[in-house]
Design a protein around this motif. Sequence first.
Motif, short mmCIF file in Angstrom:
data_model
loop_
_atom_site.label_atom_id
_atom_site.label_comp_id
_atom_site.label_asym_id
_atom_site.label_seq_id
_atom_site.Cartn_x
_atom_site.Cartn_y
_atom_site.Cartn_z
N UNK A 117 3.83 -0.95 3.95
CA UNK A 117 4.50 -0.95 5.40
C UNK A 117 5.74 -1.56 5.66
N UNK A 118 6.21 -1.09 6.63
CA UNK A 118 7.83 -1.89 6.94
C UNK A 118 7.73 -2.18 8.53
N UNK A 119 8.03 -3.42 8.88
CA UNK A 119 8.56 -3.51 10.12
C UNK A 119 10.01 -3.84 10.08
N UNK A 120 10.84 -2.75 10.43
CA UNK A 120 12.33 -2.65 10.03
C UNK A 120 12.80 -3.47 11.04
N UNK A 121 14.04 -4.22 10.85
CA UNK A 121 14.79 -4.85 11.81
C UNK A 121 16.07 -4.77 11.35
N UNK A 122 16.83 -5.12 12.23
CA UNK A 122 18.47 -4.86 11.76
C UNK A 122 18.88 -6.13 10.81
N UNK A 123 18.21 -7.14 10.85
CA UNK A 123 18.47 -8.42 10.07
C UNK A 123 17.62 -8.52 9.08
N UNK A 124 16.24 -8.47 9.35
CA UNK A 124 14.95 -8.80 8.40
C UNK A 124 14.20 -7.59 8.65
N UNK A 125 13.36 -7.30 7.49
CA UNK A 125 12.14 -6.28 7.41
C UNK A 125 11.15 -6.97 6.76
N UNK A 126 10.14 -6.98 7.69
CA UNK A 126 8.70 -7.35 7.11
C UNK A 126 8.19 -6.34 6.27
N UNK B 106 4.53 5.13 2.53
CA UNK B 106 5.18 4.00 3.22
C UNK B 106 5.15 4.20 4.54
N UNK B 107 4.59 3.13 5.22
CA UNK B 107 4.32 3.24 6.84
C UNK B 107 5.37 2.45 7.20
N UNK B 108 6.17 3.26 8.41
CA UNK B 108 7.29 2.52 9.03
C UNK B 108 6.96 2.38 10.46
N UNK C 205 4.86 7.34 10.38
CA UNK C 205 5.13 6.33 11.29
C UNK C 205 3.96 5.70 12.10
N UNK C 206 4.07 4.53 12.58
CA UNK C 206 2.92 3.79 13.33
C UNK C 206 3.27 3.03 14.39
N UNK C 207 2.95 3.36 15.46
CA UNK C 207 3.26 2.71 16.67
C UNK C 207 3.18 1.20 16.52
N UNK D 63 3.90 -8.87 11.39
CA UNK D 63 3.95 -7.58 11.99
C UNK D 63 3.84 -6.61 11.33
N UNK D 64 4.28 -6.44 10.10
CA UNK D 64 4.10 -5.57 9.07
C UNK D 64 2.84 -5.50 8.66
N UNK D 65 2.30 -6.35 8.49
CA UNK D 65 0.73 -6.37 8.10
C UNK D 65 -0.18 -5.62 9.19
N UNK D 66 0.28 -6.11 10.71
CA UNK D 66 -0.34 -5.48 11.74
C UNK D 66 -0.38 -3.81 11.89
N UNK D 67 1.02 -3.69 11.50
CA UNK D 67 1.39 -2.24 11.48
C UNK D 67 0.39 -1.46 10.64
N UNK D 68 0.26 -2.07 9.39
CA UNK D 68 -0.35 -1.49 8.25
C UNK D 68 -1.94 -1.52 8.50
N UNK D 69 -2.42 -2.51 9.24
CA UNK D 69 -3.90 -2.61 9.64
C UNK D 69 -4.04 -1.48 10.53
#
Length: 136
Positions: free
Chosen positions: A6-15, A53-55, A90-92, A124-130
């Motif tokens: 899972x990815x918590x995409x950001x313009x600077x960093x991605x979790x 991959x979950x984004x 995709x995941x909210x 945050x990426x972990x929460x998206x994946x959970x």
Amino acid sequence: MARILALDFGTKRTGVAVTDELKLIASGLTTVDTKELMQFLKDYFRKEKVELVVVGEPKQKDGTASQSEVYIQSFLEEFAKQFPTMPVKREDERFTSKMAFQTMIDSGLKKKQRQNKALVDEISATIILQNYLYNV
């Protein structure tokens, strides 16, 4: 068996978070400088078997797309070119940053540690994946 990433995409960093091979447990993996994300994914996919991959999908409170969705769409287009056979879901991701911050408080991290934005992105990426695993 393969993992889900899972990815918590950001313009600077991605979790980045990943499941175990049985796809039961979501764990934070790291935070990557977004400019280096594609190379990180290439290296990771070479080492580990990933089936999906979950984004995170950022939305406003009313459910409309957030402003950062433009950057995510650009990333997803490049991702599809680089990894044409890798499925993406995709995941909210509404409120995941707030939930990540609260998780940090609940786990007893000191104020200085809670200011680590990279850790917030990883959680945050972990929460998206959970959330994805829970909703499947």
